[in-house]
Enzyme design. Structure first.
Site, PDB file in Angstrom:
ATOM      1  N   TRP A 102       0.825  -1.208   0.000  1.00 40.18           N
ATOM      2  CA  TRP A 102       0.000   0.000   0.000  1.00 40.18           C
ATOM      3  C   TRP A 102       0.857   1.255   0.000  1.00 40.18           C
ATOM      4  CZ3 TRP A 102      -4.337  -1.190  -1.839  1.00 40.18           C
ATOM      5  CH2 TRP A 102      -4.948  -2.423  -1.516  1.00 40.18           C
ATOM      6  N   ASP A 172      -1.314   6.837   6.473  1.00 30.79           N
ATOM      7  CA  ASP A 172      -2.434   5.985   6.089  1.00 30.79           C
ATOM      8  C   ASP A 172      -2.662   5.024   7.256  1.00 30.79           C
ATOM      9  OD1 ASP A 172      -4.176   4.097   5.095  1.00 30.79           O
ATOM     10  OD2 ASP A 172      -2.961   3.547   3.354  1.00 30.79           O
ATOM     11  N   LYS A 196     -12.096  -1.414   8.110  1.00 32.93           N
ATOM     12  CA  LYS A 196     -11.360  -2.294   9.020  1.00 32.93           C
ATOM     13  C   LYS A 196     -11.893  -2.123  10.449  1.00 32.93           C
ATOM     14  CE  LYS A 196      -8.301  -2.546   5.525  1.00 32.93           C
ATOM     15  NZ  LYS A 196      -8.062  -3.687   4.642  1.00 32.93           N
TER      16      LYS A 196
END
Length: 365
Positions: A102, A172, A196
């Site tokens: 990511w 992030d 999440k």
């Protein structure tokens, strides 16, 4: 109905109490005669839900008054572009620490927009660890330093954040926000896809220091933090149902005692699963080094593909779901976000030990 033992990496488990609450209001929220999905985003009912979600997030994370909270769309992936578009000056560089897939994607998008530098990387070691703070090379003139706080694919997590002084730290936090206490004022910007720990997919939370919000005539309106801040995240129709569920999740966190209690439970869950790995005499092998292990995503392998295939098949038969590793690296992964009960982790612990003993006894290879 028997609920699954859900260890999916995202979209992930939601608190059962939240789902029950949403179900009870499905057709008639606050005596409106409508579902929340039918409400106007300009209505007083949704306005209250929206403001309540912002207030709760500020309360739980103890967000200082000089920060703005935005609820946007496009997931963390859109933030990969919005962050450099809004924060990286044309004559400066944006620094990135690369700790997994990511962060690689975030860097790739930033490179399309402006100048970038790599301030640290764990790639040469197959992302088994987070670089040490003294290994980072952050330039004094950087527009910002970007990190990915938790790496869902490789199972690593930052346990100590860089002190970037006057350089804004952008993070992030999609996969570990609300999992532990953090000092928000160490960051210039935090963003997180909700799917999440915050709620369902479809809404992204952005926490940004107000001095980093600038008016820019060259940016499309939908990509400008300034436009969204001026309009309280209501410049366009927001994902109303996702924000509603997010507000319920935040109330659930408060009911559980806040982040101190949530963090203690997450640590307890992670220790149990890592115990199954560490005491397996090498049968299970964790990907992450001990000092960089994630408390959200536990990644491990077994002795060969045949053993992994059998493990995953028997796990599915026992009611477990989501234990497959990411398609890019294989192996196995247990994602134990806030909503995953400790009892489910106990069942996984018992299953892992039983499978190991049976596999070894049968001599299957």
């Amino acid at each position: 109905m028997k609920r699954a033992l859900n260890f999916n990496a995202g979209p992930a488990a939601l608190p059962e109490e939240v789902l029950a609450k949403a179900q009870s209001e499905w057709l008639n929220i606050r005596n409106s005669g409508m579902s929340v999905m039918e409400l106007s985003h300009r209505s007083s009912i949704f306005e209250d839900i929206h403001h309540s979600a912002i207030h709760s997030l500020k309360e739980i994370l103890q967000i200082p008054s000089n920060y703005e909270v935005l609820f946007l769309q496009g997931g963390a992936s859109l933030q990969f572009s919005m962050v450099p578009m809004n924060l990286n000056a044309p004559d400066k560089y944006a620094d990135y620490v690369i700790t997994g897939s990511w962060s690689e994607k975030a860097l790739k998008e930033a490179q399309k927009i402006g100048k970038t530098r790599i301030a640290g990387s764990g790639k040469n070691d197959n992302y088994t660890h987070i670089p040490k703070l003294d290994e980072l090379s952050v330039s004094d003139d950087a527009s910002y330093l970007h990190i990915t706080s938790n790496n869902t694919i490789y199972g690593t997590q930052w346990h100590e954040y860089p002190d970037t002084k006057h350089v804004p730290l952008a993070a992030d936090m999609s996969s570990d926000i609300l999992s532990k206490e953090i000092e928000v004022d160490k960051f210039g910007l935090i963003y997180a896809g909700a799917q999440k720990n915050l709620g369902p997919s479809g809404v992204t939370a952005v926490i940004i220091r107000k001095d980093l919000i600038h008016e820019s005539s060259h940016l499309p309106s939908m990509l400008s933090y300034n436009i969204h801040a001026k309009n309280n995240s209501l410049y366009n129709t927001p994902p109303t149902f996702a924000i509603y569920l997010l507000s319920l999740v935040l109330e659930w966190v408060k009911d559980k005692g806040g982040l101190k209690e949530i963090e203690a439970m997450n640590t307890k869950k992670a220790k149990l699963i890592y115990k199954a790995i560490d005491e397996s005499d090498g049968f299970y092998k964790g990907h992450a080094r001990s000092g960089s292990r994630s408390n959200m995503n536990i990644t491990f392998t077994l002795p060969g593909e045949a053993a992994e295939k059998q493990f995953l098949q028997q796990a599915a038969e026992a009611g477990f779901t989501g234990l497959n590793g990411h398609r890019s690296i294989g192996g196995c992964r247990a994602s134990i976000y806030n909503a995953v009960p400790y009892s489910h982790c106990e069942q996984l612990f018992d299953f892992m030990n039983a499978f190991k003993d049976t596999y070894k006894k049968c001599g299957t290879r």
